[in-house]
Design a protein around this motif. Structure first.
Motif, mmCIF file in Angstrom:
data_model
loop_
_atom_site.group_PDB
_atom_site.id
_atom_site.type_symbol
_atom_site.label_atom_id
_atom_site.label_comp_id
_atom_site.label_asym_id
_atom_site.label_seq_id
_atom_site.Cartn_x
_atom_site.Cartn_y
_atom_site.Cartn_z
ATOM 1 N N GLU A 1 0.865 -1.294 -0.051
ATOM 2 C CA GLU A 1 0.133 0.110 0.077
ATOM 3 C C GLU A 1 0.622 1.219 -0.029
ATOM 4 O O GLU A 1 0.319 2.209 -0.357
ATOM 5 N N GLN A 2 2.068 1.139 0.646
ATOM 6 C CA GLN A 2 3.132 2.307 0.263
ATOM 7 C C GLN A 2 3.322 2.593 -1.045
ATOM 8 O O GLN A 2 3.820 3.595 -1.326
ATOM 9 N N SER A 3 3.197 1.499 -1.834
ATOM 10 C CA SER A 3 3.364 1.612 -3.414
ATOM 11 C C SER A 3 2.231 2.155 -4.020
ATOM 12 O O SER A 3 2.367 2.075 -5.362
ATOM 13 N N GLY A 4 0.927 2.022 -3.338
ATOM 14 C CA GLY A 4 -0.355 2.462 -3.962
ATOM 15 C C GLY A 4 -0.921 1.476 -4.771
ATOM 16 O O GLY A 4 -1.537 1.824 -5.776
ATOM 17 N N ILE A 5 -0.502 0.165 -4.217
ATOM 18 C CA ILE A 5 -1.270 -0.998 -5.055
ATOM 19 C C ILE A 5 -2.663 -1.029 -5.082
ATOM 20 O O ILE A 5 -3.355 -1.346 -6.182
ATOM 21 N N HIS A 6 -3.188 -0.326 -4.148
ATOM 22 C CA HIS A 6 -4.747 -0.097 -3.969
ATOM 23 C C HIS A 6 -5.329 0.896 -4.910
ATOM 24 O O HIS A 6 -6.506 0.793 -4.862
ATOM 25 N N LEU A 7 -4.654 1.639 -5.696
ATOM 26 C CA LEU A 7 -5.128 2.647 -6.218
ATOM 27 C C LEU A 7 -4.931 2.484 -7.753
ATOM 28 O O LEU A 7 -4.385 1.586 -8.207
ATOM 29 N N PRO A 8 -5.526 3.381 -8.571
ATOM 30 C CA PRO A 8 -5.655 3.212 -9.984
ATOM 31 C C PRO A 8 -4.131 3.054 -10.738
ATOM 32 O O PRO A 8 -3.035 3.675 -10.136
ATOM 33 N N ASP A 9 -4.317 2.400 -12.135
ATOM 34 C CA ASP A 9 -3.075 2.193 -12.636
ATOM 35 C C ASP A 9 -2.132 3.414 -12.961
ATOM 36 O O ASP A 9 -0.846 3.634 -12.480
ATOM 37 N N ALA A 10 -2.693 4.438 -13.233
ATOM 38 C CA ALA A 10 -2.057 5.928 -13.517
ATOM 39 C C ALA A 10 -1.425 6.266 -12.276
ATOM 40 O O ALA A 10 -0.208 6.805 -12.283
ATOM 41 N N VAL A 11 -1.909 6.145 -10.833
ATOM 42 C CA VAL A 11 -1.502 6.508 -9.751
ATOM 43 C C VAL A 11 -0.109 5.873 -9.422
ATOM 44 O O VAL A 11 0.685 6.226 -8.912
ATOM 45 N N ARG A 12 0.062 4.647 -9.840
ATOM 46 C CA ARG A 12 1.109 3.467 -9.313
ATOM 47 C C ARG A 12 1.908 3.979 -10.550
ATOM 48 O O ARG A 12 3.100 3.947 -9.962
ATOM 49 N N ARG A 13 1.691 4.169 -11.517
ATOM 50 C CA ARG A 13 2.762 4.838 -12.500
ATOM 51 C C ARG A 13 3.550 6.037 -11.833
ATOM 52 O O ARG A 13 4.654 6.303 -12.005
ATOM 53 N N SER A 14 2.450 6.985 -11.490
ATOM 54 C CA SER A 14 3.212 8.245 -10.954
ATOM 55 C C SER A 14 3.991 7.853 -9.743
ATOM 56 O O SER A 14 4.862 8.603 -9.295
ATOM 57 N N TYR A 15 3.698 6.820 -8.756
ATOM 58 C CA TYR A 15 4.430 6.525 -7.770
ATOM 59 C C TYR A 15 5.878 6.311 -8.084
ATOM 60 O O TYR A 15 6.885 6.652 -7.499
ATOM 61 N N VAL A 16 5.895 5.269 -8.873
ATOM 62 C CA VAL A 16 7.289 4.923 -9.591
ATOM 63 C C VAL A 16 8.164 5.995 -10.133
ATOM 64 O O VAL A 16 9.159 6.228 -9.551
ATOM 65 N N GLU A 17 7.435 6.995 -10.747
ATOM 66 C CA GLU A 17 8.137 8.203 -11.446
ATOM 67 C C GLU A 17 8.940 9.125 -10.053
ATOM 68 O O GLU A 17 9.616 9.519 -10.150
ATOM 69 N N HIS A 18 7.936 9.154 -9.296
ATOM 70 C CA HIS A 18 8.285 10.093 -7.826
ATOM 71 C C HIS A 18 9.411 9.292 -7.091
ATOM 72 O O HIS A 18 10.409 9.983 -6.571
ATOM 73 N N MET A 19 9.247 8.162 -7.134
ATOM 74 C CA MET A 19 10.508 7.174 -6.545
ATOM 75 C C MET A 19 11.709 7.499 -7.201
ATOM 76 O O MET A 19 12.797 7.542 -6.470
ATOM 77 N N THR A 20 11.682 7.499 -8.599
ATOM 78 C CA THR A 20 13.085 7.638 -9.018
ATOM 79 C C THR A 20 13.365 8.857 -9.083
ATOM 80 O O THR A 20 14.727 9.260 -8.758
ATOM 81 N N GLU A 21 12.772 9.923 -8.854
ATOM 82 C CA GLU A 21 12.823 11.341 -8.628
ATOM 83 C C GLU A 21 13.659 11.575 -7.197
ATOM 84 O O GLU A 21 14.488 12.136 -6.888
ATOM 85 N N ILE A 22 12.881 10.882 -6.135
ATOM 86 C CA ILE A 22 13.596 10.867 -4.893
ATOM 87 C C ILE A 22 15.108 10.390 -4.831
ATOM 88 O O ILE A 22 15.740 10.916 -4.304
ATOM 89 N N ALA A 23 15.150 9.337 -5.612
ATOM 90 C CA ALA A 23 16.456 8.542 -5.776
ATOM 91 C C ALA A 23 17.662 9.523 -6.107
ATOM 92 O O ALA A 23 18.790 9.708 -5.865
ATOM 93 N N MET A 24 17.314 10.238 -7.592
ATOM 94 C CA MET A 24 17.850 11.134 -7.949
ATOM 95 C C MET A 24 18.310 12.095 -7.332
ATOM 96 O O MET A 24 19.630 12.842 -7.237
ATOM 97 N N SER A 25 17.305 12.980 -6.815
ATOM 98 C CA SER A 25 17.620 14.310 -5.873
ATOM 99 C C SER A 25 18.344 13.812 -4.704
ATOM 100 O O SER A 25 19.245 14.663 -4.062
ATOM 101 N N GLY A 26 17.981 12.836 -4.161
ATOM 102 C CA GLY A 26 18.854 12.352 -2.856
ATOM 103 C C GLY A 26 20.263 12.015 -2.947
ATOM 104 O O GLY A 26 20.979 12.470 -2.222
ATOM 105 N N ASN A 27 20.617 11.370 -4.081
ATOM 106 C CA ASN A 27 22.055 11.146 -4.448
ATOM 107 C C ASN A 27 22.691 12.639 -4.708
ATOM 108 O O ASN A 27 23.881 12.736 -4.381
#
Length: 613
Positions: free
Chosen positions: A77-103
């Motif tokens: 649920e942290q990954s938004g699995i219970h939410l629509p497909d578009a939201v899950r794709r958005s989650y993955v994009e944000h996680m990538t952005e977090i990793a890049m900004s964090g590094n």
């Protein structure tokens, strides 16, 4: 479990393999494994199967089953699995952005400050914190730290102002990191990143964290003022000012804390006693004595198989229970070497479950002895800070070794940060007790227990403990505020407001110490966990071990607690261990009272009209 054994192993290889090609291959393996786990976390069919099992009222689950199911659902649920497909794709994009900004933020945090040679004070031109660099035909000095240990106050101020100077690049990357986290949390249904992070912790909510931190700050105030008065007099004496004139800035704290602490140690033990005794071999033997007496386990050095060790400096240690026999392995990797990560930590290779033995690596970076390698194993001497750190990591190691659960997700150190840090903080308490300290060095010591004047005082309570705790509160509050539901346009106003309200140290204009605070990335919204865990560790220690740190009955209770990992209700396990239902007030008292006792017995009796150094 198979995935975790694989990932834990390749993560260690990625950081420690002496062959760069092997290390790079391990990094690729680790990335592939995480992608595979993310696919599982976003597998809708698997999610519904787990949700159905969790909601099945006809099946009776024990505490471990319930915790494991909740853990799986939480991750998904942290990954938004219970939410629509578009939201899950958005989650993955944000996680990538977090990793890049964090590094990017971490890289900028580590960069030294370059100062033109002509702008450096004369006293700093040969200072060890500086290194010279030829850059575009201009001589620079690189400042690798704030220089807080320098004995001249104007040099300390210069170092602090320049090392922690406001930096637009760091501010931008920090805001990018905060923004990405905020968008990610909102996309999966949370009002803020901190709400997402605190959902399944011991604290449970940001309201509980903020209440704990602010009330702790209130209780500390008279103790902080006592310490600050001693710092102010010391600075006035150094600078020949009137008592009311000097102010204490952040750069002064380290210097005067060290000076006061050195005096305290000299007054309470034979001069140089500590350095004489802190040989790593002695400390390790002392750990074994403590484990045998309190936990009924032994640490036995074993011969490794050919090719088993990443480096011949490592020592393989079998851990044996007096009833169960071999219960796990600890590999001690304590000495510095080329290309070894410069940090102290514990690596889990295999979690302890009912069906497999745990394996861990305890890693430090102690400086080698000056003599050449003779083929004999020769550890260096360590200082009190290193001793405390070694016991901290050893607490993690024993938590991992003793853990015996059905599921690896709840074994040993696997759990919320504000829970998993409790055993490590507890072991800091153990080595801070003079009786345990004496046993840790006594096998080869020429000193007697009567040489100590500490009584039952905490060895690591110093004339700086209250101020240091206040600083941790400030850092924790900033961590909470930056990850709240309101995304700030700038971090500076928040820092200045918190500093004015929650710190007795003067804020230096145009400085931004938080631009070098890497824990904002590593412990986003969870930095409070150290104070939280320390308070509960203190409760355990003062209720069970303070009067008798070798209490076997208390040791049995602790051992049983460590076996459970996070597989049962944390709160219930801790209440059973402490012996009574405790709340925030008890936790705060557990942090404040040891400092109050120290101040009453030492600082309040000092004559600050005398020069101390």
């Amino acid at each position: 479990n198979a995935i975790c054994v694989y990932v834990d192993c390749v993560k260690f290889i990625a950081e420690n393999a002496p062959n760069p090609k092997i290390a790079q291959a391990a990094i690729v393996c680790n990335q592939n494994a995480h992608e595979f786990v993310e696919k599982l976390n976003t597998n809708v069919e698997l999610y519904h199967a787990i949700r159905t099992a969790a909601d099945d009222s006809n099946t009776e689950y024990n505490d471990e089953d319930t915790t494991a199911l909740r853990s799986f659902l939480h991750d998904m649920e942290q990954s938004g699995i219970h939410l629509p497909d578009a939201v899950r794709r958005s989650y993955v994009e944000h996680m990538t952005e977090i990793a890049m900004s964090g590094n990017s933020f971490l890289q900028l945090v580590a960069e030294p400050t370059k100062i033109p040679f002509q702008d450096c004070p004369e006293a700093l031109k040969d200072y060890r914190r500086f290194s010279q660099e030829q850059h575009k035909k201009v001589h620079f000095r690189e400042l690798h730290g704030p220089g807080s240990e320098h004995n001249m106050s104007d040099i300390r101020e210069f170092g602090w102002r320049n090392y922690y100077a406001y930096d637009e690049d760091r501010e931008r990357e920090l805001l990018n990191l905060l923004g990405a986290r905020h968008k990610m949390a909102r996309s999966v249904g949370f009002s803020s990143f901190r709400d997402r992070e605190l959902r399944h912790t011991m604290a449970g909510s940001s309201d509980n964290v903020m209440s704990f931190l602010t009330n702790l700050h209130s209780e500390l105030q008279p103790l902080v003022k006592t310490e600050l008065n001693h710092f102010k007099y010391a600075k006035a004496d150094d600078n020949r000012h009137d008592f009311s004139e000097p102010s204490i800035n952040p750069g002064d704290c380290h210097y005067y804390a060290r000076a006061l602490n050195e005096r305290y140690l000299v007054e309470n033990h034979t001069e140089n006693m500590f350095l004489d005794m802190l040989v790593v071999e002695n400390v390790l033997e002392g750990m074994n004595v403590f484990c045998e007496d309190v936990l009924k386990i032994s640490l036995v050095a074993e011969s490794p198989m050919s090719g088993e060790l990443v480096n011949n400096d490592l020592v393989k240690v079998g851990v044996f229970d007096e009833k169960e026999g071999l219960i796990g392995y600890i590999y001690l990797d304590l000495l510095e070497r080329v290309n070894k990560p410069a940090r102290t930590c514990l690596h889990t290779i295999t979690c302890g479950t009912h069906t497999q033995l745990p394996v861990v690596v305890l890693q430090c970076g102690f400086v080698r002895n000056a003599q050449k390698n003779t083929g004999q194993f020769s550890y260096p001497r360590i200082n009190l800070d290193q001793l405390q750190t070694l016991y901290h990591e050893f607490g993690h190691a024993l938590h991992a070794i003793l853990g015996r659960t059905t599921y690896q997700t709840t074994s040993g150190t696997r759990g919320p940060t504000d829970f998993s840090e409790i055993p490590s903080m507890l072991f800091e308490n153990f080595i801070s007790h003079p009786e345990v300290y004496y046993s840790a060095i006594s096998p080869f010591s020429v000193y007697k227990e009567s040489d100590f004047k500490f009584g039952t005082r905490n060895l690591f309570n110093t004339p700086y403990t209250a101020l240091k705790t206040e600083t941790s509160i400030l850092h924790s509050l900033l961590d909470q505020e930056l990850h709240s539901s309101t995304l700030p346009p700038s971090t500076m106003k928040i820092v200045e407001q918190l500093q004015d309200r929650y710190s007795h140290l003067d804020h230096m204009s145009n400085t931004a110490w938080h631009h070098r605070f890497s824990h904002l990335y590593f412990y986003g919204a969870r930095y409070y966990s150290y104070l939280w865990s320390q308070s509960i560790a203190n409760l355990i220690f003062y209720n069970l071990f303070h009067d008798d740190p070798f209490n076997e009955r208390a040791g049995e209770k602790l051992k049983e607690f460590l076996k459970r990992g996070s597989g049962t209700n944390f709160r219930k396990s801790l209440v059973e261990l402490v012996g009574y239902e405790f709340g925030e007030e008890d936790m705060i008292a557990a942090l404040v009272e040891p400092i109050r006792v120290f101040n009453n017995s030492y600082l309040d009796q000092q004559d600050i009209s005398k020069k101390w150094w």
